[in-house]
Scaffold this motif. Structure first.
Motif, PDB file in Angstrom:
ATOM      1  N   VAL A 100       6.209  -0.482  -4.403  1.00 28.31           N
ATOM      2  CA  VAL A 100       4.690  -0.943  -4.318  1.00 28.31           C
ATOM      3  C   VAL A 100       3.946  -0.043  -5.091  1.00 28.31           C
ATOM      4  CG1 VAL A 100       2.888  -1.480  -2.842  1.00 28.31           C
ATOM      5  CG2 VAL A 100       5.290  -1.906  -2.001  1.00 28.31           C
ATOM      6  N   LEU A 101       3.544  -0.587  -6.519  1.00 28.79           N
ATOM      7  CA  LEU A 101       2.685   0.042  -7.304  1.00 28.79           C
ATOM      8  C   LEU A 101       1.075  -0.361  -7.151  1.00 28.79           C
ATOM      9  CD1 LEU A 101       2.924   1.789  -9.906  1.00 28.79           C
ATOM     10  CD2 LEU A 101       2.980  -0.332 -11.074  1.00 28.79           C
ATOM     11  N   THR A 102       0.251   0.550  -6.982  1.00 26.09           N
ATOM     12  CA  THR A 102      -1.213   0.359  -7.063  1.00 26.09           C
ATOM     13  C   THR A 102      -1.592   1.125  -7.993  1.00 26.09           C
ATOM     14  OG1 THR A 102      -0.592  -0.102  -4.711  1.00 26.09           O
ATOM     15  CG2 THR A 102      -2.913  -0.169  -5.123  1.00 26.09           C
ATOM     16  N   LEU A 103      -2.869   0.387  -8.472  1.00 24.60           N
ATOM     17  CA  LEU A 103      -3.593   1.177  -9.505  1.00 24.60           C
ATOM     18  C   LEU A 103      -4.837   1.802  -9.014  1.00 24.60           C
ATOM     19  CD1 LEU A 103      -2.835   0.792 -12.670  1.00 24.60           C
ATOM     20  CD2 LEU A 103      -1.990  -1.035 -11.103  1.00 24.60           C
ATOM     21  N   PRO A 131      -3.368  -1.650   0.110  1.00 26.30           N
ATOM     22  CA  PRO A 131      -3.819  -0.269  -0.088  1.00 26.30           C
ATOM     23  C   PRO A 131      -4.936   0.103   0.852  1.00 26.30           C
ATOM     24  CG  PRO A 131      -4.813  -1.581  -1.984  1.00 26.30           C
ATOM     25  CD  PRO A 131      -3.724  -2.486  -1.047  1.00 26.30           C
ATOM     26  N   PRO A 132      -5.276   1.432   1.111  1.00 21.58           N
ATOM     27  CA  PRO A 132      -6.392   1.699   2.037  1.00 21.58           C
ATOM     28  C   PRO A 132      -7.556   1.416   1.166  1.00 21.58           C
ATOM     29  CG  PRO A 132      -4.594   3.661   1.664  1.00 21.58           C
ATOM     30  CD  PRO A 132      -4.207   2.542   0.854  1.00 21.58           C
ATOM     31  N   GLU A 135     -12.763   5.360  -0.881  1.00 20.58           N
ATOM     32  CA  GLU A 135     -12.417   6.602  -1.639  1.00 20.58           C
ATOM     33  C   GLU A 135     -11.291   7.292  -1.467  1.00 20.58           C
ATOM     34  OE1 GLU A 135     -13.176   9.097  -5.197  1.00 20.58           O
ATOM     35  OE2 GLU A 135     -14.143   7.144  -4.499  1.00 20.58           O
ATOM     36  N   VAL A 136     -10.188   7.542  -1.813  1.00 21.33           N
ATOM     37  CA  VAL A 136      -8.917   8.179  -1.509  1.00 21.33           C
ATOM     38  C   VAL A 136      -8.692   9.271  -2.297  1.00 21.33           C
ATOM     39  CG1 VAL A 136      -7.995   6.164  -0.375  1.00 21.33           C
ATOM     40  CG2 VAL A 136      -7.320   6.435  -2.910  1.00 21.33           C
ATOM     41  N   THR A 137      -7.761  10.195  -2.091  1.00 18.69           N
ATOM     42  CA  THR A 137      -7.294  11.303  -2.850  1.00 18.69           C
ATOM     43  C   THR A 137      -5.733  11.339  -2.704  1.00 18.69           C
ATOM     44  OG1 THR A 137      -9.174  12.915  -2.662  1.00 18.69           O
ATOM     45  CG2 THR A 137      -7.003  13.724  -3.182  1.00 18.69           C
ATOM     46  N   VAL A 138      -5.189  11.100  -3.679  1.00 14.73           N
ATOM     47  CA  VAL A 138      -3.482  10.832  -3.704  1.00 14.73           C
ATOM     48  C   VAL A 138      -2.930  12.483  -4.340  1.00 14.73           C
ATOM     49  CG1 VAL A 138      -3.552   8.442  -3.979  1.00 14.73           C
ATOM     50  CG2 VAL A 138      -3.459   9.868  -5.987  1.00 14.73           C
ATOM     51  N   THR A 139      -1.775  12.496  -3.948  1.00 11.19           N
ATOM     52  CA  THR A 139      -1.059  13.804  -4.201  1.00 11.19           C
ATOM     53  C   THR A 139       0.691  13.353  -4.247  1.00 11.19           C
ATOM     54  OG1 THR A 139      -2.559  15.006  -2.774  1.00 11.19           O
ATOM     55  CG2 THR A 139      -0.437  15.999  -3.523  1.00 11.19           C
ATOM     56  N   LYS A 189       4.185  11.605   0.305  1.00 15.54           N
ATOM     57  CA  LYS A 189       4.271  10.639   1.568  1.00 15.54           C
ATOM     58  C   LYS A 189       3.931   9.187   1.347  1.00 15.54           C
ATOM     59  CE  LYS A 189       3.541  14.830   4.465  1.00 15.54           C
ATOM     60  NZ  LYS A 189       2.790  15.449   5.690  1.00 15.54           N
ATOM     61  N   ALA A 190       4.902   8.408   1.502  1.00 14.33           N
ATOM     62  CA  ALA A 190       4.486   6.969   1.089  1.00 14.33           C
ATOM     63  C   ALA A 190       3.666   6.586   2.257  1.00 14.33           C
ATOM     64  CB  ALA A 190       5.890   6.130   1.171  1.00 14.33           C
ATOM     65  N   ASP A 191       2.875   5.457   1.968  1.00 13.57           N
ATOM     66  CA  ASP A 191       1.863   4.877   2.658  1.00 13.57           C
ATOM     67  C   ASP A 191       2.593   3.694   3.829  1.00 13.57           C
ATOM     68  OD1 ASP A 191      -0.176   6.251   1.695  1.00 13.57           O
ATOM     69  OD2 ASP A 191      -0.650   4.506   0.370  1.00 13.57           O
ATOM     70  N   ALA A 192       2.005   3.541   5.031  1.00 14.95           N
ATOM     71  CA  ALA A 192       2.214   2.550   5.696  1.00 14.95           C
ATOM     72  C   ALA A 192       3.695   1.988   5.978  1.00 14.95           C
ATOM     73  CB  ALA A 192       1.470   1.337   5.469  1.00 14.95           C
ATOM     74  N   GLY A 193       4.465   2.861   6.301  1.00 14.73           N
ATOM     75  CA  GLY A 193       5.935   2.839   6.599  1.00 14.73           C
ATOM     76  C   GLY A 193       6.939   2.409   5.716  1.00 14.73           C
ATOM     77  N   MET A 194       6.697   2.810   4.458  1.00 17.60           N
ATOM     78  CA  MET A 194       7.156   2.671   3.330  1.00 17.60           C
ATOM     79  C   MET A 194       8.146   4.106   2.946  1.00 17.60           C
ATOM     80  SD  MET A 194       5.061   0.577   0.670  1.00 17.60           S
ATOM     81  CE  MET A 194       3.466   1.677   0.460  1.00 17.60           C
ATOM     82  N   LYS A 195       9.287   3.985   2.223  1.00 16.68           N
ATOM     83  CA  LYS A 195       9.778   5.349   2.077  1.00 16.68           C
ATOM     84  C   LYS A 195       9.018   5.878   0.782  1.00 16.68           C
ATOM     85  CE  LYS A 195      14.407   4.518   4.234  1.00 16.68           C
ATOM     86  NZ  LYS A 195      15.882   4.615   4.031  1.00 16.68           N
ATOM     87  N   ALA A 196       9.000   7.038   0.757  1.00  7.65           N
ATOM     88  CA  ALA A 196       8.554   7.870  -0.653  1.00  7.65           C
ATOM     89  C   ALA A 196       9.703   7.517  -1.751  1.00  7.65           C
ATOM     90  CB  ALA A 196       8.224   9.040  -0.156  1.00  7.65           C
ATOM     91  N   VAL A 197       9.185   7.546  -2.675  1.00  7.24           N
ATOM     92  CA  VAL A 197      10.203   7.350  -4.041  1.00  7.24           C
ATOM     93  C   VAL A 197      10.266   8.744  -4.824  1.00  7.24           C
ATOM     94  CG1 VAL A 197      10.372   6.477  -6.314  1.00  7.24           C
ATOM     95  CG2 VAL A 197       9.577   5.007  -4.433  1.00  7.24           C
TER      96      VAL A 197
END
Length: 263
Positions: A100-103, A131-132, A135-139, A189-197
């Motif tokens: 799941v790819l989000t810009l 997606p949330p 404003e978000v901060t991703v790591t 850490k993946a969002d909403a029950g998904m697995k981290a890649v």
């Protein structure tokens, strides 16, 4: 008995041997150095990946452009999520699924492709969590743009709307209305029950088929050098035997040619 070595024929053979052996040794040594370099790159990439997981995230802008030294580094970026796409045909833990790819639209005016996670099964927009908002901060781990054929990236074309085969600015430029970073991030850490890649190693840093091809070419060049030496000694032995037989009168003389005149 060895005066034949001074004949023009043997001068040519000897010069060829004297040039061929060093050339084969040089090429074999060069291919071996290429293999050793790939082993070293693989070791360095493995050590860097282990250290990157424990390092504090750095601002995205300080790690661009992506190269071998920055690929896999933990970075952070802030913005608002925009268009979402699916990346089908991706495996994780031996299972088929999709990313799941989000810009992420940043304050710089560019959008950063963010892999928010992986889901099993066929790519379906209905399965992908939204997606949330705000404003978000991703790591996550910084990654270089993909190329079809690398690390299992599909070269498939003609995908349904809302899907892309490769995560790269070249592939996404026609799918999203944003200016893009030539990089992407996979979340820690993946969002909403998904697995981290998990992050992938930079190109040309793994012990892949190319690395073992270098090792195979190394063996081939050294075998060629040995073959040249073997053939030289074999020709020398045959010539010595011929000269010895000629001295003992054991070599049959050629019969004189008979010319037939017409008329």
């Amino acid at each position: 008995m060895y005066r034949f070595l001074l004949t023009p024929r043997w001068w040519g053979i000897n010069v060829f041997v004297l040039l061929a052996i060093p050339f084969c040794v040089f090429m074999g040594t060069w291919q071996l150095s290429r293999f050793e370099g790939r082993v070293q790159d693989h070791r360095a990439a493995t050590e860097q990946a282990a250290s990157d997981r424990h390092e504090a995230a750095r601002p995205l802008a300080t790690q661009l452009p992506v190269d071998k030294s920055t690929s896999g580094r933990r970075v952070s970026a802030s913005g608002r999520y925009g268009k979402q796409l699916l990346v089908p045909g991706r495996e994780l833990d031996g299972k088929h699924g999709f990313y799941v790819l989000t810009l992420l639209r940043t304050d710089s005016g560019k959008a950063l492709p963010v892999v928010r996670g992986w889901l099993p099964g066929t790519a379906d927009a209905a399965k992908a969590p939204a997606p949330p908002a705000g404003e978000v901060t991703v790591t996550g781990a910084l990654q270089a743009s993909e190329s079809p054929g690398d690390n299992g990236v599909s070269a498939q074309s003609g995908l349904p709307a809302g899907q892309t085969a490769a995560i790269s600015s070249a592939s996404l430029v026609n799918l999203v209305p944003y200016r893009l970073y030539d990089a992407w991030v996979t979340l820690d850490k993946a969002d909403a029950g998904m697995k981290a890649v998990p992050a992938t190693a930079p190109d040309d840093t793994g012990l892949d088929l190319k690395a073992f091809q270098n090792l195979g070419y190394t063996g081939e060049w050294f075998v060629f050098a040995g073959f040249v030496v073997f053939m030289w000694f074999r020709l020398l032995r045959r010539e010595v035997e011929y000269q010895r037989d000629a001295a003992l009168g054991l070599v049959p003389e050629e019969e004189p040619r008979v010319e037939v005149s017409s008329g």
